[in-house]
Design an enzyme around this catalytic site. Structure first.
Site, PDB file in Angstrom:
ATOM      1  N   HIS A   1       8.441  32.137  31.789  1.00  0.00           N
ATOM      2  CA  HIS A   1       8.656  30.860  31.113  1.00  0.00           C
ATOM      3  C   HIS A   1       8.061  30.855  29.706  1.00  0.00           C
ATOM      4  CE1 HIS A   1       8.159  26.444  30.475  1.00  0.00           C
ATOM      5  NE2 HIS A   1       9.234  26.344  31.240  1.00  0.00           N
TER       6      HIS A   1
ATOM      7  N   ASP B   1       1.504  28.113  27.349  1.00  0.00           N
ATOM      8  CA  ASP B   1       2.444  28.237  28.470  1.00  0.00           C
ATOM      9  C   ASP B   1       1.929  29.286  29.450  1.00  0.00           C
ATOM     10  OD1 ASP B   1       5.203  28.637  29.859  1.00  0.00           O
ATOM     11  OD2 ASP B   1       5.604  27.076  28.394  1.00  0.00           O
TER      12      ASP B   1
END
Length: 396
Positions: free
Chosen positions: A171, A139
Site C-alpha cells: 500500500h 504509510d
C-alpha cells in the site's frame, strides 16, 4: 476525557500539552498522575523510551502514555482545570484505506504513456516537477529496491517496532508511486508519478499487515516536520460514526505543523456504499486543519466508496483520481508484479499530495497558502460540494 465512539483503541492515551510550555506539561503529568514521559527533544536511547511511561513529541506538544484508570482520571481532571494539560483522548487503531475492486471501472482512456490519473490532474502537461520539495508519505513503508526509483532521493524511517521500512504490504509503495513516482517506468509501462522529482520521505507508520496507531502517525508527522517536508500524505485512518467529534489533539498537531510550513493531506475514507449510504469522513481527515481527499473515477464521477460530508464535523475538501489507479507495488507480496491497479481514497490522496508538491515548487507556497492554491485552482465538477469539495485537483 474525549473517547472516540465505536472505534478500536489501543489502551494508551494521547495528552495535548500547552505548546508554550511542553516541559511544564510533562512535569504536571508526573505531579498529578505519576507518569514519566521521555521527550523526543532529548537524546534518549530506545531503552530509555521503553522504560518511560510514554513519549512526548516535542514538535507537536503531544504525549502518548500508558496509564491506569486512576491515572486517566487524574489526567482528565487536570485537563478540565487551567494548566498545561489541555486534552486527554484514547489512542485509536488506524488502518490503510482499501476499497473492493470494481470490474466495470477500467480506465477508458489511452494510458500508453501516462496513467489516466496523471492526465486528469494535468501533471503530464505541467512544467513543474516537484524538484527541491520534500514530500512525506506516512504509510506501510516503501519497497526500497524497486527499480522504478533507482537513483532517486528517498529518506526512510520506520516507526513500527520490529519492522524495517521495507514494505511487505504494498500500500505504501503504491501511494509513494502515485505522489512521486517516475514519468517513465523501468518496465516500460505508463508513467504514474505526479511530482516525479520531489524528494521522497517514506515513513512507516503502519505495519506490514496495514494497521497502526495514532502514536505512530504522530511520530511520523513530527519526523516530517523536523525534516522540513512541505507536504505530508496519509492514506490511512479510522472510520467514525456520524456526529463523532474530531480529535482535538490531531487538530492541534495539524495547526502546529501548518505553523512550521507543513501541510497534512489525508484520505477521507472508503466506508460509503453509494448510492444508498454515504459515510462520514474518517479520523484524522475530519480535522478542520487537515486537507481531506475524496475519490473520483475516470468519468469524474464520485467513487461509490468515497466518504462524504454528512454532518458538521468533517468535510471533503478536494478530490483526486482514486479508481483503477496504476502505480508501483511490492513484488514480494504474493507473487504480484512490480505494479498494480487498486482503488480507494488512499489512491486519490497521493495524487493531491503530488500536485501540492508541484505548487510548492512553482510558487514557493507552504502551509495555508498551499492549501488555498490547491482549492482555488481545482477543477469544478457538476457534483455536490459535500462529495467533492472544491473539485478535482489540478497541477499548476
Amino acid at each position: 476525557m474525549s473517547q472516540p465512539a465505536g472505534t478500536e483503541t489501543t489502551g494508551r492515551y494521547l495528552v495535548l500539552l500547552d505548546d508554550k510550555s511542553v516541559a511544564a506539561g510533562a512535569r504536571e503529568m508526573n505531579r498529578v498522575a505519576g507518569i514519566r514521559a521521555a521527550s523526543t527533544a532529548d537524546s534518549a536511547t530506545r531503552a530509555e523510551f521503553a522504560a518511560a511511561d510514554g513519549v512526548i513529541f516535542q514538535e507537536l506538544g503531544v504525549a502518548v502514555v500508558s496509564a491506569t484508570p486512576d491515572q486517566v482520571t487524574q489526567l482528565t481532571r487536570a485537563a478540565d482545570a487551567p494548566g498545561p494539560i489541555a486534552v486527554v483522548e484514547a489512542e485509536r487503531v488506524v488502518h490503510a484505506y482499501t476499497a473492493p475492486p470494481d470490474a466495470d471501472e477500467a480506465a477508458a482512456v489511452d494510458e500508453s504513456v501516462f496513467t489516466w490519473g496523471l492526465q486528469a490532474v494535468g501533471a503530464n502537461i505541467s512544467s513543474a516537477t516537484g524538484k527541491g520539495v520534500r514530500l512525506a508519505v506516512l504509510d506501510t513503508g516503501f519497497t526500497v529496491a524497486h527499480p522504478d526509483f533507482a537513483g532517486r532521493s528517498v529518506m526512510t524511517q520506520s516507526f513500527i517496532d520490529g519492522e524495517t521500512v521495507d514494505d511487505a504490504h504494498g500500500h505504501g509503495t503504491h501511494c509513494i508511486g502515485s505522489s512521486a513516482g517516475p514519468r517513465k517506468a523501468a518496465s516500460g509501462g505508463p508513467g504514474y508519478g505526479v511530482a516525479h522529482e520531489a524528494e521522497i520521505y517514506a515513513g512507516k507508520v503502519l505495519s506490514n499487515r496495514g494497521s497502526g496507531s495514532d502514536s505512530g502517525i504522530l511520530a511520523g508527522i513530527e519526523w516530517a516536520i523536523a525534516n522540513g517536508c512541505a507536504v505530508v500524505s496519509m492514506s490511512l485512518g479510522a472510520a467514525v460514526r456520524p456526529g463523532t467529534p474530531h480529535s482535538q489533539i490531531f487538530e492541534q498537531a495539524a495547526t502546529r505543523a501548518m505553523a512550521k510550513g507543513t501541510l497534512i493531506i489525508a484520505a477521507a475514507g472508503n466506508e460509503s456504499s453509494r448510492p444508498g449510504r454515504v459515510a462520514p469522513v474518517g479520523h484524522p481527515a475530519n480535522c478542520p486543519s487537515i486537507l481531506s481527499v475524496g475519490a473520483v473515477d475516470v468519468n469524474r464521477a464520485i467513487a461509490f466508496f468515497s466518504c462524504g460530508t454528512v454532518d458538521t464535523v468533517g468535510q471533503v475538501d478536494i478530490v483526486g483520481p482514486g479508481v483503477d489507479v496504476y502505480s508501483s507495488w511490492n513484488s514480494e507480496n504474493s507473487g504480484i508484479g512490480l505494479h498494480k491497479r487498486i482503488q480507494g481514497t488512499s489512491m486519490a490522496t497521493p495524487h493531491v499530495a503530488g500536485v501540492a508538491a508541484l505548487i510548492a515548487e512553482k510558487h514557493g507556497a507552504r502551509g495555508w497558502e498551499l492549501w488555498a492554491r490547491l482549492a482555488q485552482t481545482a477543477r469544478r465538477l457538476p457534483l455536490p460540494s459535500t462529495d467533492v469539495g472544491a473539485g478535482l485537483v489540478q497541477a499548476p
